[in-house]
Design an enzyme around this catalytic site. Structure first.
Site, mmCIF file in Angstrom:
data_model
loop_
_atom_site.group_PDB
_atom_site.id
_atom_site.type_symbol
_atom_site.label_atom_id
_atom_site.label_comp_id
_atom_site.label_asym_id
_atom_site.label_seq_id
_atom_site.Cartn_x
_atom_site.Cartn_y
_atom_site.Cartn_z
ATOM 1 N N ASP A 1 0.375 -1.535 -0.174
ATOM 2 C CA ASP A 1 0.107 -0.218 0.062
ATOM 3 C C ASP A 1 0.622 1.386 -0.628
ATOM 4 O OD1 ASP A 1 -1.488 2.147 0.800
ATOM 5 O OD2 ASP A 1 -2.963 1.136 2.179
ATOM 6 N N ASP B 1 -5.976 7.218 -5.288
ATOM 7 C CA ASP B 1 -5.741 9.073 -5.149
ATOM 8 C C ASP B 1 -7.209 8.723 -4.107
ATOM 9 O OD1 ASP B 1 -6.610 11.796 -5.658
ATOM 10 O OD2 ASP B 1 -8.004 11.749 -7.394
#
Length: 174
Positions: free
Chosen positions: A13, A37
């Site tokens: 991540d 985003d």
């Protein structure tokens, strides 16, 4: 002569990375969205959204064009800056690879101007924008090798999932 930065592949991540700059695969509004985003905006907190709103109120009133890059604070992320870049939507009928390469090139230019030594990238445009992973990986690795500027000495591709990791591993070996 500029030497290419060390390129590192990481499964995981991007919002958990410790780096001078994290690259956000943003949409042109700069106001958050889905995928990378949305994750960057959620984890980074309201400081990122406030900085993006300030950009929209000034120079980027019409939104950030595809292939361009701009930096903001990183808010609560483990970085000093978030570099927002808008990737192209993949097309079967139009070659947009120069726009994808521009995302990496422009992000590296901004990182260099900020004095960043470590930059973490996602696989830009390979999610909801539909870019084929193998081609996206090839463009990303080639562009980083050709375009990195001092003081950037490490570029990390933070890849979500085994397929993306394998595609980038193959592009790096080629």
């Amino acid at each position: 002569m500029t030497t290419s930065p060390k390129i590192v592949l990481v499964r995981g991540d991007i919002t958990e990375q410790h780096a001078d700059a994290l690259v956000n695969a943003a949409n042109s509004s700069l106001l958050g969205g889905g995928g990378v985003d949305g994750a960057i905006h959620r984890r980074g907190g309201p400081e990122i959204l406030a900085a993006c709103r300030a950009l929209r109120a000034s120079h980027w009133g019409g939104g950030l064009p595809t292939g361009k890059a701009v930096a903001t604070t990183a808010g609560r992320l483990h970085a000093q800056h978030v570099i927002h870049t808008v990737g192209p939507v993949w097309s079967r009928t139009e070659d947009r690879s120069a726009l994808l390469a521009s995302c990496y090139r422009e992000s590296l230019r901004v990182a260099s101007e900020l004095g960043a030594r470590t930059v973490a990238f996602p696989a830009i445009s390979t999610g909801i924008y539909g870019w084929p992973l193998d081609d996206g990986a090839r463009i990303a690795v080639r562009t980083v090798r050709e375009a990195a500027l001092p003081p950037v000495d490490e570029v990390r591709f933070v890849l979500f999932g085994d397929e993306a990791y394998t595609c980038f591993e193959e592009a790096l070996a080629a």
